[in-house]
Write a protein that holds these residues in place. Structure first.
Motif, PDB file in Angstrom:
ATOM      1  N   ARG A  88       0.930  -1.673  -0.353  1.00 36.46           N
ATOM      2  CA  ARG A  88      -0.069   0.567   0.425  1.00 36.46           C
ATOM      3  C   ARG A  88       1.086   1.584   0.030  1.00 36.46           C
ATOM      4  O   ARG A  88       0.461   2.658  -0.423  1.00 36.46           O
ATOM      5  CB  ARG A  88      -1.273  -0.035   1.066  1.00 36.46           C
ATOM      6  CG  ARG A  88      -1.884  -1.052   0.939  1.00 36.46           C
ATOM      7  CD  ARG A  88      -3.039  -0.672   2.087  1.00 36.46           C
ATOM      8  NE  ARG A  88      -2.386  -1.417   3.486  1.00 36.46           N
ATOM      9  CZ  ARG A  88      -2.904  -2.117   4.243  1.00 36.46           C
ATOM     10  NH1 ARG A  88      -3.728  -2.640   3.926  1.00 36.46           N
ATOM     11  NH2 ARG A  88      -2.385  -1.857   5.680  1.00 36.46           N
ATOM     12  N   ALA A  91       2.302   1.614  -3.120  1.00 37.34           N
ATOM     13  CA  ALA A  91       1.225   2.383  -4.305  1.00 37.34           C
ATOM     14  C   ALA A  91       0.929   3.818  -3.887  1.00 37.34           C
ATOM     15  O   ALA A  91       0.563   4.453  -4.957  1.00 37.34           O
ATOM     16  CB  ALA A  91      -0.069   0.838  -4.245  1.00 37.34           C
ATOM     17  N   LYS A 100      -2.846   2.861 -13.925  1.00 38.47           N
ATOM     18  CA  LYS A 100      -3.256   2.002 -12.948  1.00 38.47           C
ATOM     19  C   LYS A 100      -3.015   1.560 -12.850  1.00 38.47           C
ATOM     20  O   LYS A 100      -3.049   0.268 -11.615  1.00 38.47           O
ATOM     21  CB  LYS A 100      -5.194   2.761 -13.382  1.00 38.47           C
ATOM     22  CG  LYS A 100      -5.922   1.252 -12.461  1.00 38.47           C
ATOM     23  CD  LYS A 100      -7.492   1.790 -12.588  1.00 38.47           C
ATOM     24  CE  LYS A 100      -8.068   0.785 -11.604  1.00 38.47           C
ATOM     25  NZ  LYS A 100      -7.521  -0.621 -12.019  1.00 38.47           N
ATOM     26  N   MET A 101      -3.033   0.258 -14.178  1.00 37.01           N
ATOM     27  CA  MET A 101      -2.907  -1.014 -13.805  1.00 37.01           C
ATOM     28  C   MET A 101      -0.778  -1.065 -13.288  1.00 37.01           C
ATOM     29  O   MET A 101      -0.776  -2.646 -12.476  1.00 37.01           O
ATOM     30  CB  MET A 101      -2.338  -1.909 -15.385  1.00 37.01           C
ATOM     31  CG  MET A 101      -1.860  -3.418 -15.478  1.00 37.01           C
ATOM     32  SD  MET A 101      -0.201  -3.589 -15.106  1.00 37.01           S
ATOM     33  CE  MET A 101      -0.142  -2.648 -16.767  1.00 37.01           C
ATOM     34  N   THR A 103       0.011   1.119 -11.160  1.00 33.60           N
ATOM     35  CA  THR A 103      -0.517   0.696  -9.147  1.00 33.60           C
ATOM     36  C   THR A 103      -1.095  -0.111  -8.668  1.00 33.60           C
ATOM     37  O   THR A 103      -0.547  -0.500  -7.811  1.00 33.60           O
ATOM     38  CB  THR A 103      -0.841   1.834  -9.114  1.00 33.60           C
ATOM     39  OG1 THR A 103      -0.133   2.779  -9.796  1.00 33.60           O
ATOM     40  CG2 THR A 103      -1.304   2.494  -7.945  1.00 33.60           C
ATOM     41  N   ASP A 104      -1.961  -0.465  -9.752  1.00 31.59           N
ATOM     42  CA  ASP A 104      -3.039  -1.832  -9.195  1.00 31.59           C
ATOM     43  C   ASP A 104      -1.322  -3.193  -8.630  1.00 31.59           C
ATOM     44  O   ASP A 104      -1.731  -4.270  -7.807  1.00 31.59           O
ATOM     45  CB  ASP A 104      -3.930  -2.523 -10.444  1.00 31.59           C
ATOM     46  CG  ASP A 104      -4.860  -1.826  -9.547  1.00 31.59           C
ATOM     47  OD1 ASP A 104      -5.188  -1.151  -8.796  1.00 31.59           O
ATOM     48  OD2 ASP A 104      -5.824  -1.701 -10.883  1.00 31.59           O
ATOM     49  N   CYS A 105      -0.742  -2.915  -9.774  1.00 31.21           N
ATOM     50  CA  CYS A 105       0.546  -4.541  -9.854  1.00 31.21           C
ATOM     51  C   CYS A 105       1.103  -4.387  -8.246  1.00 31.21           C
ATOM     52  O   CYS A 105       1.466  -5.129  -7.352  1.00 31.21           O
ATOM     53  CB  CYS A 105       1.213  -4.505 -11.275  1.00 31.21           C
ATOM     54  SG  CYS A 105       0.993  -4.963 -11.977  1.00 31.21           S
ATOM     55  N   ARG A 107       0.191  -2.609  -5.126  1.00 29.14           N
ATOM     56  CA  ARG A 107      -1.202  -2.117  -4.581  1.00 29.14           C
ATOM     57  C   ARG A 107      -1.229  -3.399  -4.176  1.00 29.14           C
ATOM     58  O   ARG A 107      -1.266  -4.224  -2.973  1.00 29.14           O
ATOM     59  CB  ARG A 107      -1.946  -1.303  -4.850  1.00 29.14           C
ATOM     60  CG  ARG A 107      -3.183  -1.845  -3.326  1.00 29.14           C
ATOM     61  CD  ARG A 107      -4.279  -0.725  -3.590  1.00 29.14           C
ATOM     62  NE  ARG A 107      -3.595   0.217  -4.070  1.00 29.14           N
ATOM     63  CZ  ARG A 107      -3.975   1.730  -4.972  1.00 29.14           C
ATOM     64  NH1 ARG A 107      -4.272   0.916  -6.216  1.00 29.14           N
ATOM     65  NH2 ARG A 107      -3.613   3.040  -5.006  1.00 29.14           N
ATOM     66  N   HIS A 108      -1.271  -4.941  -5.148  1.00 30.33           N
ATOM     67  CA  HIS A 108      -2.202  -5.866  -4.733  1.00 30.33           C
ATOM     68  C   HIS A 108      -0.752  -7.146  -4.969  1.00 30.33           C
ATOM     69  O   HIS A 108      -1.502  -8.209  -4.485  1.00 30.33           O
ATOM     70  CB  HIS A 108      -3.005  -6.392  -5.676  1.00 30.33           C
ATOM     71  CG  HIS A 108      -4.441  -5.233  -5.625  1.00 30.33           C
ATOM     72  ND1 HIS A 108      -5.006  -4.976  -4.373  1.00 30.33           N
ATOM     73  CD2 HIS A 108      -4.556  -3.992  -6.640  1.00 30.33           C
ATOM     74  CE1 HIS A 108      -5.728  -4.026  -4.392  1.00 30.33           C
ATOM     75  NE2 HIS A 108      -5.865  -3.264  -5.765  1.00 30.33           N
ATOM     76  N   ASN A 153     -10.962  -8.160  -9.615  1.00 30.94           N
ATOM     77  CA  ASN A 153     -10.116  -6.773 -10.151  1.00 30.94           C
ATOM     78  C   ASN A 153      -9.660  -7.015 -11.562  1.00 30.94           C
ATOM     79  O   ASN A 153      -9.234  -8.083 -12.174  1.00 30.94           O
ATOM     80  CB  ASN A 153      -8.330  -7.007  -9.794  1.00 30.94           C
ATOM     81  CG  ASN A 153      -7.620  -5.728  -8.931  1.00 30.94           C
ATOM     82  OD1 ASN A 153      -7.652  -5.432 -10.959  1.00 30.94           O
ATOM     83  ND2 ASN A 153      -8.086  -4.944  -8.554  1.00 30.94           N
ATOM     84  N   ASP A 155      -7.134  -5.467 -12.807  1.00 32.02           N
ATOM     85  CA  ASP A 155      -5.650  -5.969 -13.721  1.00 32.02           C
ATOM     86  C   ASP A 155      -5.420  -7.158 -13.093  1.00 32.02           C
ATOM     87  O   ASP A 155      -4.353  -7.479 -12.659  1.00 32.02           O
ATOM     88  CB  ASP A 155      -5.447  -5.154 -13.216  1.00 32.02           C
ATOM     89  CG  ASP A 155      -5.178  -3.743 -14.274  1.00 32.02           C
ATOM     90  OD1 ASP A 155      -5.856  -3.978 -15.402  1.00 32.02           O
ATOM     91  OD2 ASP A 155      -4.996  -2.486 -13.362  1.00 32.02           O
ATOM     92  N   ILE A 159      -1.783  -8.502 -12.242  1.00 32.86           N
ATOM     93  CA  ILE A 159      -0.927  -8.977 -10.935  1.00 32.86           C
ATOM     94  C   ILE A 159      -0.542 -10.311 -10.658  1.00 32.86           C
ATOM     95  O   ILE A 159       0.610 -10.408  -9.574  1.00 32.86           O
ATOM     96  CB  ILE A 159      -2.322  -7.978  -9.925  1.00 32.86           C
ATOM     97  CG1 ILE A 159      -2.554  -7.138 -10.265  1.00 32.86           C
ATOM     98  CG2 ILE A 159      -2.026  -8.390  -8.068  1.00 32.86           C
ATOM     99  CD1 ILE A 159      -4.059  -6.542  -9.569  1.00 32.86           C
TER     100      ILE A 159
END
Length: 196
Positions: A88, A91, A100-101, A103-105, A107-108, A153, A155, A159
Motif C-alpha cells: 500500500r 502504491a 492504474k495497472m 499501481t494495481d500490481c 498495491r496488490h 479486479n 488487472d 497482478i
C-alpha cells in the motif's frame, strides 16, 4: 531511517526521484532473501522483459517492492512480527504518476500471494522461507470469498503475473540491467499515464 519527502515530486522528476532511492537504498537486505532489494527488483523486471511483457508490466515488476523504501519500519520488521504494508505504501507513492495497472500490481502483489495460496494447490510449496513467514504476517491464504472478490479486479492477470516474477526473482549473483537501462522506459510510461 528518515521519512522521505514526497512533496516535491512531479511527473517530470519522479524517475530521478526513484533512481535516487535505488542508489541510496538498493543494496539493503531483502527480508532474509539471498539478494538485495534492488537485485530482486531488477530480476523481476528482467523476467518480465524476457517474457515479452509490455513496458507497463515491466515497470510494474521493477517497482512492485518500491514500498520497502517508503516506510518507517525496520529492515527486520517481519522477524519482529510486523507487517510493513509496503504494498500500500508503494502504491500510494507512485499512483499520481503511473498508470492504474502499474499501481494495481504494486498495491496488490501481496494479496496476489494470498490469492494464489488459496487457489493454486502447488503454489505454496514454491515460496521461499522468508515469503512463508511474511505470508503469515499478511493474513495467510485468502478465504474463498476473498479470493472470488480479488479475481474480479480488472488487472488480476497482470497482478498475478508480477507476483510470479516476484517469487522467481531471488537468484544470488544473477546479472541484470542497471536502473539506467529502465529509466527511459519509466519516463515513457509516466508520459503515457499523463496523457490518459
Amino acid at each position: 531511517m528518515t521519512k522521505l519527502d514526497f512533496s516535491e515530486i512531479t511527473k517530470d522528476n519522479v524517475v530521478d526521484f526513484i533512481a535516487g532511492i535505488f542508489e541510496r537504498r538498493g543494496a539493503e537486505e531483502y527480508l532474509g532473501e539471498p539478494v538485495t532489494i534492488s537485485e530482486h527488483m531488477y530480476q523481476s523486471a528482467q523476467l518480465a522483459e524476457e517474457a515479452g511483457a509490455s513496458e507497463e508490466l515491466i515497470v510494474a515488476a521493477l517497482l512492485h517492492d518500491i514500498g520497502h523504501f517508503t516506510n518507517e519500519f525496520p529492515d527486520n520488521a517481519a522477524e519482529l512480527g510486523i507487517d510493513s504494508h509496503h504494498d500500500r505504501a508503494g502504491a500510494a507513492v507512485i499512483a499520481p504518476y503511473f498508470p492504474k495497472m502499474v499501481t494495481d500490481c504494486v498495491r496488490h502483489h501481496v494479496s496476489a500471494k494470498r490469492y494464489l495460496c488459496a487457489t493454486d494447490p502447488d503454489y505454496f510449496a514454491k515460496l521461499s522461507d522468508a515469503s512463508v513467514l511474511s505470508l503469515e504476517l499478511q493474513g495467510g491464504p485468502m478465504t474463498p470469498e476473498a479470493a472470488e472478490r480479488f479475481a474480479r479486479n480488472g488487472d488480476v492477470e497482470a497482478i498475478v503475473q508480477v507476483r510470479k516474477w516476484d517469487d522467481e526473482a531471488k537468484v544470488p549473483g544473477k546479472k541484470t540491467r542497471p536502473f539506467e537501462y529502465y529509466a527511459p522506459m519509466l519516463q515513457r510510461v509516466v508520459g503515457r499515464a499523463a496523457t490518459d
